[in-house]
Design a protein around this motif. Sequence first.
Motif, PDB file in Angstrom:
ATOM      1  N   ALA A  42      42.518  43.533  51.173  1.00 35.17           N
ATOM      2  CA  ALA A  42      42.714  42.083  51.176  1.00 35.17           C
ATOM      3  C   ALA A  42      44.119  41.730  51.639  1.00 35.17           C
ATOM      4  O   ALA A  42      44.327  40.788  52.418  1.00 35.17           O
ATOM      5  CB  ALA A  42      42.450  41.523  49.782  1.00 35.17           C
ATOM      6  N   VAL A  66      42.234  45.728  46.988  1.00 32.83           N
ATOM      7  CA  VAL A  66      43.370  44.814  47.034  1.00 32.83           C
ATOM      8  C   VAL A  66      44.232  45.094  48.267  1.00 32.83           C
ATOM      9  O   VAL A  66      44.714  44.167  48.932  1.00 32.83           O
ATOM     10  CB  VAL A  66      44.198  44.917  45.735  1.00 32.83           C
ATOM     11  N   GLU A  92      37.467  33.921  48.555  1.00 37.59           N
ATOM     12  CA  GLU A  92      38.621  34.794  48.752  1.00 37.59           C
ATOM     13  C   GLU A  92      39.082  34.750  50.201  1.00 37.59           C
ATOM     14  O   GLU A  92      40.281  34.606  50.490  1.00 37.59           O
ATOM     15  CB  GLU A  92      38.255  36.229  48.370  1.00 37.59           C
ATOM     16  N   PHE A 119      50.378  39.869  46.093  1.00 38.70           N
ATOM     17  CA  PHE A 119      49.138  40.198  45.403  1.00 38.70           C
ATOM     18  C   PHE A 119      49.475  40.856  44.075  1.00 38.70           C
ATOM     19  O   PHE A 119      50.243  41.828  44.022  1.00 38.70           O
ATOM     20  CB  PHE A 119      48.290  41.139  46.262  1.00 38.70           C
ATOM     21  N   SER A 139      37.813  41.978  41.965  1.00 34.39           N
ATOM     22  CA  SER A 139      37.241  40.675  42.302  1.00 34.39           C
ATOM     23  C   SER A 139      38.379  39.666  42.377  1.00 34.39           C
ATOM     24  O   SER A 139      39.307  39.691  41.567  1.00 34.39           O
ATOM     25  CB  SER A 139      36.198  40.239  41.271  1.00 34.39           C
ATOM     26  N   PHE A 140      38.309  38.800  43.357  1.00 31.37           N
ATOM     27  CA  PHE A 140      39.316  37.752  43.515  1.00 31.37           C
ATOM     28  C   PHE A 140      39.285  36.829  42.298  1.00 31.37           C
ATOM     29  O   PHE A 140      38.221  36.379  41.876  1.00 31.37           O
ATOM     30  CB  PHE A 140      39.047  36.963  44.792  1.00 31.37           C
ATOM     31  N   ASN A 165      34.871  40.259  45.253  1.00 33.13           N
ATOM     32  CA  ASN A 165      35.713  40.721  46.338  1.00 33.13           C
ATOM     33  C   ASN A 165      35.029  40.446  47.682  1.00 33.13           C
ATOM     34  O   ASN A 165      33.829  40.644  47.828  1.00 33.13           O
ATOM     35  CB  ASN A 165      35.980  42.224  46.180  1.00 33.13           C
ATOM     36  N   TYR A 200      44.053  39.337  41.319  1.00 33.25           N
ATOM     37  CA  TYR A 200      42.759  40.018  41.363  1.00 33.25           C
ATOM     38  C   TYR A 200      42.413  40.589  39.991  1.00 33.25           C
ATOM     39  O   TYR A 200      43.248  41.213  39.322  1.00 33.25           O
ATOM     40  CB  TYR A 200      42.777  41.138  42.411  1.00 33.25           C
ATOM     41  N   MET A 213      48.380  35.828  44.924  1.00 31.69           N
ATOM     42  CA  MET A 213      46.948  36.098  44.935  1.00 31.69           C
ATOM     43  C   MET A 213      46.645  37.084  43.805  1.00 31.69           C
ATOM     44  O   MET A 213      47.115  38.226  43.844  1.00 31.69           O
ATOM     45  CB  MET A 213      46.524  36.718  46.268  1.00 31.69           C
TER      46      MET A 213
END
Length: 597
Positions: A275, A272, A480, A392, A458-459, A475, A227, A225
């Motif tokens: 998330a 992050v 996401e 991530f 932001s994703f 985000n 970002y 993932m």
Amino acid sequence: MDSHAPAPPAVLPPAYPDRAAWGTASKLRAWQAEALKLYLDQQPRDFLAVATPGAGKTTFALTVAAELLQRRLIERVTVVTPTEHLKVQWAEAADRAGIAIDPAFAGRRGKTNKDFQGVAVTYAGVAVNPLAFRVRTERFKTLVILDEVHHGGDALSWGEGVREAFEPAARRLCLTGTPFRSDDNPIPFVTYEEGHDGVARSKADYTYGYGHALRDHVVRPVIFMSYSGEMRWRTKAGDEVAARLGEPLTKDMTAQALRTALDPAGEWMPAVLAAADKRLTEVRRHMPDAGALVISGDQNTARAYAKTLRELTGEAPTVVLSDEKAASKKIAKFSESDSRWMVAVRMVSEGVDVPRLAVGVYATPTSTPLFFAQAVGRFVRARKRGETASVFVPSVTRLLGFAAEMEVERDHVLGRKNSSEDGDIFALEDDLIKQANQTEGASDELEGNFEALGSDASFDRVVFDGGDYGTGGENASDEELDFLGLPGLLEPDQVRELLHKRQQKSLAAQKKSQRSNASDREDPTPTELATHEQIALLRRELNGLVAAWHHRTGQPHGVIHNDLRRKLGGPAAAHASSIQLKERIELIRDWAAQRRA
């Protein structure tokens, strides 16, 4: 080995029973049995086994040691590891295999208790007093197990020390999950062969890569993932700079943007981490004891990340610092518990076995392929079929490239040539451009001290199996959350299919939103992106397709770019127009369609 033991079958099943040293595993995996048979058939003095992290190199090595001890081909075992913690881990695994290893042995003592059949030491410890280890090695017929042997090239003194200490060994078994390095320091006791291009490459006696392990369900599929976000910082000269993480930047600006993102005082890291914690909650629905790890660059930021996680989850994470005496005990305690989070500084970069780790946050500025592979290796060890891992990462081109090439098997290369002698008419030009982009900064003021001013997250996208998924959202966007909600138990094919469906859903929602916005405006003509924004998006799309094509064909990225230019003409991608970029995107899509057909 028992002479009445059954001979291995011609075709090995996923796991071949009754061959592992007692206590190391209930049964050997197919690759371990195959590698063991190869070793026992050849009886080599030196043997290099390359196996992806999590595949079970320790079990294989201890099985070899038990066989050689039983046959009286050796009298002692010496295990060399990169860290103090790994000495303890090896000693505990060996004890379960019926081999007593002393992890507290020091070369200056020279002797160890008679209860021990071997010792565990570090590469640094060997380099301090190689003569003492040489004397011990000469005194007994010794099997030397060099764990993560590429560390023998970390420093000239380490390589020389290892070579001097263990040159008289009866047997040497070299293990690594990452045989490649970014320098020309040769790895001790590793064979190098010169290829047709005149470049010397390391030669493994047995290789078991991530792709093979994934197909055998030995390791988990890894979902990355990534970002992005807007970064702001102040240079040494007092100038304020703003840049978006993931956009094409010079090398120094990329480094500064990454450092700004990783600043615990900004908004990028907390977003992050939040998330990642959501992802962990989803994974724990299927893996109740799943844990997560933040890999930090230094101790101060590690403590700050731990504070953020405590505020976020209400639970204090385990913090492991590299210079703590209790680090090994902390890792062992975390491994046996069901706690959610651990934060570590390099301590778990390789070899440390915490099988329940399923979610990771790569929060260190270190961006070498060696360290990245070691870090990701902490999350791939499968306990049962269907488990997945989620890592991530910042949207940095270099890191995303490593993520897209997870299944590529690399060798250590000595004296690599950089020229256009292979007949590639664009090679020299591309090398010069690449060199300029990597070495020329945007300004001299960026070197040295800087002050992070702010960041947001932001994703960006999901990277899996060499492909990119996602359209890039804010985000906590629906897109996401859709990707964060992927089930924690999926086969690789199911991951691929589900990501494709989520991608189609995101694209459909994006198109619907664009049509809705266009119809709401009085002027039916949609506002177009600025030229530089269009080119940046096209270049990113092209690079993603090139990475995917590389993954499918094994061709280097530069070769693919040059093939596109030969077909269509034009300059390198960094200087191509929007029309030229679109033409290349269409061509590589045609290639992919033809290959599928």
